[in-house]
Design a protein around this motif. Structure first.
Motif, PDB file in Angstrom:
ATOM      1  N   LYS A 183     -13.535   4.945  85.923  1.00 12.50           N
ATOM      2  CA  LYS A 183     -12.207   4.614  84.881  1.00 12.50           C
ATOM      3  C   LYS A 183     -11.421   6.116  84.966  1.00 12.50           C
ATOM      4  O   LYS A 183     -11.770   6.981  84.838  1.00 12.50           O
ATOM      5  CB  LYS A 183     -12.522   4.539  83.734  1.00 12.50           C
ATOM      6  N   GLY A 184     -10.224   5.580  85.212  1.00 14.35           N
ATOM      7  CA  GLY A 184      -8.818   6.818  85.087  1.00 14.35           C
ATOM      8  C   GLY A 184      -8.818   7.480  86.662  1.00 14.35           C
ATOM      9  O   GLY A 184      -9.524   7.235  87.536  1.00 14.35           O
ATOM     10  N   THR A 185      -7.933   8.374  86.473  1.00 11.75           N
ATOM     11  CA  THR A 185      -7.556   9.267  87.741  1.00 11.75           C
ATOM     12  C   THR A 185      -7.687  10.715  87.712  1.00 11.75           C
ATOM     13  O   THR A 185      -7.341  11.221  86.931  1.00 11.75           O
ATOM     14  CB  THR A 185      -5.867   8.938  88.083  1.00 11.75           C
ATOM     15  N   PHE A 231      -7.924   3.732  88.577  1.00 12.77           N
ATOM     16  CA  PHE A 231      -9.456   4.105  88.940  1.00 12.77           C
ATOM     17  C   PHE A 231      -9.478   5.141  89.875  1.00 12.77           C
ATOM     18  O   PHE A 231      -8.397   5.651  90.586  1.00 12.77           O
ATOM     19  CB  PHE A 231     -10.312   2.783  89.454  1.00 12.77           C
ATOM     20  N   SER A 232     -10.657   5.916  89.974  1.00 15.52           N
ATOM     21  CA  SER A 232     -10.746   6.852  91.229  1.00 15.52           C
ATOM     22  C   SER A 232     -12.181   6.476  91.868  1.00 15.52           C
ATOM     23  O   SER A 232     -13.111   6.130  91.398  1.00 15.52           O
ATOM     24  CB  SER A 232     -10.764   8.237  90.587  1.00 15.52           C
ATOM     25  N   LEU A 233     -12.157   6.589  93.186  1.00 14.74           N
ATOM     26  CA  LEU A 233     -13.213   6.629  94.058  1.00 14.74           C
ATOM     27  C   LEU A 233     -13.740   8.086  94.172  1.00 14.74           C
ATOM     28  O   LEU A 233     -13.174   8.888  94.723  1.00 14.74           O
ATOM     29  CB  LEU A 233     -12.931   6.107  95.173  1.00 14.74           C
ATOM     30  N   LEU A 234     -15.097   8.497  94.026  1.00 17.34           N
ATOM     31  CA  LEU A 234     -15.639   9.665  94.086  1.00 17.34           C
ATOM     32  C   LEU A 234     -16.758   9.877  94.978  1.00 17.34           C
ATOM     33  O   LEU A 234     -17.426   8.742  95.307  1.00 17.34           O
ATOM     34  CB  LEU A 234     -15.950  10.161  92.566  1.00 17.34           C
ATOM     35  N   GLU A 235     -16.952  11.160  95.323  1.00 14.63           N
ATOM     36  CA  GLU A 235     -18.178  11.601  96.020  1.00 14.63           C
ATOM     37  C   GLU A 235     -18.734  12.565  95.439  1.00 14.63           C
ATOM     38  O   GLU A 235     -18.176  13.461  95.035  1.00 14.63           O
ATOM     39  CB  GLU A 235     -17.960  11.919  97.566  1.00 14.63           C
TER      40      GLU A 235
END
Length: 320
Positions: A183-185, A231-235
């Motif tokens: 959730k969130g940037t 949203f953010s996609l993270l490693e």
């Protein structure tokens, strides 16, 4: 007198540790007593608990067959209906892409519906493992994932590979990377360092700032792969591997993982459940970088990647 010859999967360990596995139904006190009274010898000489056994050594048991057989547990042949999703395999190791909903280990006495049993069953059927011939070694996994986390699990086919992988993980030479949607940037990469408290009764953890009693230090490195307005996609580089660390750490900074029932946002989870039928968190152990290996040195410098489950792949395409 019964004699056994040490094989490759029993080599390079203390004799007392080998005997605890071989005579698994005997108490530790009984084993030490038999060693002390010379009922167990190594190469026809007095044995000491700390003696290291190597391939080709002989161990003599001056114990009646009836008593000895009572101490040895018969291995059960596992027949799993699940075929493991193999990413990479050689004579020493096997990398499996664990699906959501599957346990890493069996939670009860029932066999078959977990990564370990499916791997062992596969190796039995392929002829690489015969439980009737192996006295103490059983193929094993070197890392675990939560039931609702998908991704790479490392399996070891022999004792030397198991030791090598476990040592490299312990020294943090092997790097484990996860992909998640939150959730969130998040605007930039960040290293999170805090402490984790576990509530055993609730099987839930809490992130705290200080080293209070029972808290363990955690380090989580976050790299932003993609981001949108929502949203953010993270490693995630899991520097320390504590229970629910990634999920709790991200929730603690206000960016819970999409689909995470325990630490996530209920409204977001509801929306994704209705739109995508998503019933687990968007958290996938997608990459492992191998280093620090000695026996398996041919794997040093190599990376292995597990594809996202189709539902997570669709969500990533839709939002990023």
């Amino acid at each position: 007198m019964r004699e056994i010859i040490v094989d490759t999967n029993e080599s390079n360990q203390r004799i007392d540790r080998f005997l605890k596995k071989y005579l698994s139904k005997a108490s530790q006190g009984t084993i030490y007593k038999m060693i002390r009274k010379k009922r167990i010898k190594l190469n026809n000489k007095r044995a000491n608990p700390e003696d290291i056994i190597v391939e080709g050594d002989s161990i003599q048991f001056y114990i009646s067959d009836e008593v000895l057989d009572k101490f040895i547990e018969e291995k059960k042949e596992i027949n799993s209906f699940i075929v493991p999703r193999i990413i990479y395999e050689d004579k020493n190791i096997i990398f499996i892409n664990k699906p959501v909903g599957m346990l890493s280990h069996s939670a009860n006495k029932e066999y078959g519906d977990n990564v370990v049993d499916s791997m062992i069953s596969y190796l039995i059927k392929s002829g690489e493992y015969n439980p009737r011939l192996e006295r103490t070694f059983t193929p094993s996994i070197c890392n675990r994932l939560d039931r609702n986390t998908s991704g790479i699990v490392i399996g070891a086919k022999n004792y030397e590979a198991l030791k090598d992988i476990n040592n490299a993980i312990k020294s943090r030479s092997i790097k484990k990377y996860y992909k998640c949607m939150v959730k969130g940037t998040l605007k930039e990469d960040i290293l999170l360092e805090d402490y984790l408290l576990k509530n055993e009764d609730k099987n839930k953890v809490k992130v705290v700032k200080s080293d209070v009693d029972g808290a363990k230090k955690i380090s989580t490195y976050i790299k932003v792969l993609k981001k949108s307005n929502e949203f953010s996609l993270l490693e995630i580089d899991l520097i320390t591997g504590r229970t629910h660390q990634i999920r709790a750490h991200l929730s603690h900074i206000g960016h819970p993982i999409v689909g995470d029932v325990k630490y996530g946002d209920a409204n977001i989870n509801k929306n994704f459940r209705e739109k995508y039928n998503l019933n687990s968190q968007f958290l996938h152990a997608y990459k492992i970088a191998m280093n620090g290996l000695i026996y398996l040195d041919y794997l040093n410098g190599k990376e292995f990647v597990a594809e996202l489950p189709p539902i997570l792949e669709k969500i990533e395409r839709d939002w990023f």
